[in-house]
Enzyme design. Sequence first.
Site, short mmCIF file in Angstrom:
data_model
loop_
_atom_site.label_atom_id
_atom_site.label_comp_id
_atom_site.label_asym_id
_atom_site.label_seq_id
_atom_site.Cartn_x
_atom_site.Cartn_y
_atom_site.Cartn_z
N SER A 245 0.83 -1.20 0.00
CA SER A 245 0.00 0.00 0.00
C SER A 245 0.87 1.25 0.00
O SER A 245 1.66 1.43 -0.91
CB SER A 245 -0.97 -0.05 1.20
OG SER A 245 -2.00 0.89 1.03
N HIS B 287 -7.98 -5.63 0.36
CA HIS B 287 -6.71 -4.97 0.63
C HIS B 287 -6.13 -5.49 1.95
O HIS B 287 -6.85 -5.64 2.93
CB HIS B 287 -6.98 -3.46 0.73
CG HIS B 287 -5.77 -2.58 0.75
ND1 HIS B 287 -4.89 -2.48 -0.29
CD2 HIS B 287 -5.32 -1.71 1.71
CE1 HIS B 287 -3.96 -1.59 0.00
NE2 HIS B 287 -4.19 -1.12 1.21
N GLU C 70 -9.57 -4.93 -3.71
CA GLU C 70 -8.84 -3.96 -2.88
C GLU C 70 -9.78 -3.04 -2.10
O GLU C 70 -9.63 -2.81 -0.90
CB GLU C 70 -7.94 -3.09 -3.77
CG GLU C 70 -6.84 -3.82 -4.51
CD GLU C 70 -5.58 -4.01 -3.68
OE1 GLU C 70 -5.61 -3.73 -2.45
OE2 GLU C 70 -4.57 -4.44 -4.25
#
Length: 513
Positions: free
Chosen positions: A201, A421, A323
Amino acid sequence: MGAAQDPNSPVVHLPAGRLRGATEGGVTVFRRVPYAAPPVGGLRWRPAQPRTGWSGTRDATADGPSAPQPYTEGGDPILGGHGSPPFDDDCLTLNLWTPSADDAGRPVLVWIHGGGFVSGSGSLPNYSGEAFARNGDLVVVSINYRIGPLGYLYFGADGAPGAEESGNFWLTDQVAALRWVHDHIAHFGGDPDRITVAGQSGGAVSIAALAGHPDAQGLFRRAILQSPPLGLHIPTPAEYLPRTGAYLRLAGARDVDGLRALSWPQLIEAAQGLFGETTRWGHWPTPFLPVRDGVTLHRHPARTLLYDAAADIDVMVGWTRDEATFGFALDEGYATATRDQVVERIAESFPDRAAEVYGAYEKERAGARPVDVLMDLISDELFRVPCVELAEARAELGRPVWAYEFDFPTPALQGRLAATHCLELPFVFGDFATWSHAPFLSGIDPEVRAGLGHAMHQAWIAFVRTGDPNHPDLPVWERYAAPSRTTLRFDAVTAAVEDPVGVSRRLHHRASP
């Protein structure tokens, strides 16, 4: 007797002084190792500065403070407790795991945590390098760096008296950490010429930015980018300064000197207000962002891995299938979104064909509700399509790149997260015990979990060691290249697939970054 007093505890002699570590799980560990001066007082909002040495033997058996950040007891409903006290400005330290502090010259893995530029810590038990060190015969380093207002505020040459022209203090921290690793890792059994930098990320965006930083050239050989949100707009100084002005107002300060007079809890409280002022419906909230300041960052991080400075870096890049559910799926305000609301959001990106794009997404997912279309759109815009564009462009230039998609859906939380995610992280790190607090792992079949974890953990080890993620327990994973666009799909059954993001890639039809 504690590890710091144990005469059998490992001791390393560095130019700055001696460090005493501990033995944990069969590997040698050194914690709270300083790599730069504490960014306190007049060093707040200054580039990272060198750290002076110390006398005697420094105890390196306990974690140091994490960077100041918001904290809620018990954590969030997806990750559980993510970060824990203590927090402090004096946070520029790293943790290090090694099979032995000898002269073996092992490959090195440096981990840069994510957290939306506002949270996270390299000291989290989740990011323990123990399994990588033991299973891969690697030296592993996890770093802390400034985040939130302390790392990402930008003042500019005229933005406030006493401020630096440059911004991206977080990036100067990371460069300093990489320089420290490169210069000292041989004392811990590592090879300074075989360093891989990995992150997820915001940490993966960091790696892309480091690839183009002049002071980071030659400091790492390989890069693993997990779910980098390369679709974020990275503002120019002119675009960022109004945000800085809003933060100053929320903090009740006139300038950077006024901010330096505040305690870090006061700074974090003001940051919470900035969330409210910058959040937009259907967009991932990012009150703080990197800035293209022309000093530390000259171009969008998505572009840096395409230039000559990064030509010889081996790259692995990947994303999770779903995600966006991490940020939105548990919010009832999104769960009940209407088709009209989602079409209106799509029109922000596709002003002339929003209804057509909605239909294309709806067709790709059986039984898609408006919220499903929205999740796929956000996932594509921020993560999947920019990652594929990066792979496309590097492949077109003949530079090595491997692509993966994590497709395993968690049954936790009524299955609303799917392959969300962050979900790949425990599989990558190969130690589910350190993630036992995380609600998003609930209900996963232990046998499936173990098999997928082995496949991913060993792939990361192979890539760090050789620049090629293939290992005997994987299907053949070819480098990404047209026309096949081979991508490894990690799932209960892992398989190499061709162009899994093809529909989205063509739908967005962006130019190569």
